[in-house]
Design an enzyme around this catalytic site. Structure first.
Site, PDB file in Angstrom:
ATOM      1  N   ASP A   1      39.083  40.053  48.726  1.00  0.00           N
ATOM      2  CA  ASP A   1      39.325  39.335  47.474  1.00  0.00           C
ATOM      3  C   ASP A   1      40.823  39.306  47.189  1.00  0.00           C
ATOM      4  OD1 ASP A   1      38.675  37.961  45.114  1.00  0.00           O
ATOM      5  OD2 ASP A   1      38.538  39.803  43.952  1.00  0.00           O
TER       6      ASP A   1
ATOM      7  N   ASN B   1      45.374  40.315  42.550  1.00  0.00           N
ATOM      8  CA  ASN B   1      45.218  41.662  43.096  1.00  0.00           C
ATOM      9  C   ASN B   1      46.455  42.147  43.843  1.00  0.00           C
ATOM     10  OD1 ASN B   1      42.600  41.866  42.121  1.00  0.00           O
ATOM     11  ND2 ASN B   1      41.774  40.832  43.896  1.00  0.00           N
TER      12      ASN B   1
ATOM     13  N   ASP C   1      42.948  46.852  43.707  1.00  0.00           N
ATOM     14  CA  ASP C   1      41.550  46.431  43.621  1.00  0.00           C
ATOM     15  C   ASP C   1      40.916  46.348  45.007  1.00  0.00           C
ATOM     16  OD1 ASP C   1      39.159  45.668  42.526  1.00  0.00           O
ATOM     17  OD2 ASP C   1      39.749  43.597  42.160  1.00  0.00           O
TER      18      ASP C   1
END
Length: 173
Positions: A109, A114, A126
């Protein structure tokens, strides 16, 4: 300030406490905290620029604070774009390659939400959803991460391509 991590240029005394409270999903939260801690430890030990994890217990995760000495947290790149996007992107690619090769993980992700901009250095955060390289979907997740980064940094004016980044990361299962 107790000490300074000269390799990463950050204060080792700064910590950030994440305390998640829930009643009906306690086991899920404990699993998330545990996985985030283990992945951060693995990546930190591999030399990836991530917050240093200190300890986790139940629903509490204590990690290094990423920010300035006044207590202002570093902002995600989405909120604080780099002054020199090309240079920042190149630094980020070095971290991505370490993430995959030394950390043996794929983020899954990775985007400018992030990635923190800590004094023009990328810090990846994250990582609880990160998967090991032998996970059946790791290749697909890495492709998605690369596509996302290429698209975001092209918008910031970086001349790059999916093939160029993929070749640099040299991901092979």
């Amino acid at each position: 300030m107790i000490g300074k991590d000269t390799q990463r240029g950050r204060s080792a005394a700064n910590v950030h406490i994440v305390n998640v409270k829930t009643k009906n999903k306690r086991q899920l939260i404990y699993a998330w905290v545990s996985k985030e801690f283990k992945n951060l430890k693995r990546l930190y030990n591999a030399g990836v620029n991530v917050p240093e994890p200190y300890i986790s217990a139940n629903n509490v995760l204590i990690i290094e604070f990423i920010g300035d000495e006044k207590g202002n947290p570093a902002q995600p790149v989405r909120n604080q774009p780099p002054k020199n996007p090309e240079e920042f992107f190149n630094k980020l690619l070095v971290q991505l390659k370490k993430f995959v090769h030394e950390g043996k993980l794929v983020h899954g992700d990775l985007s400018n939400y992030n990635i923190l901009n800590q004094n023009e250095e990328p810090v990846i955060i994250d990582v609880s959803q990160s998967v090991v390289l032998d996970n059946p979907i790791s290749h697909e997740l890495l492709q998605r991460d690369i596509k996302t980064l290429v698209n975001e940094y092209k918008k910031l004016g970086v001349k790059t391509s999916y093939d160029e980044v993929y070749e640099y990361v040299d991901f092979k299962l």
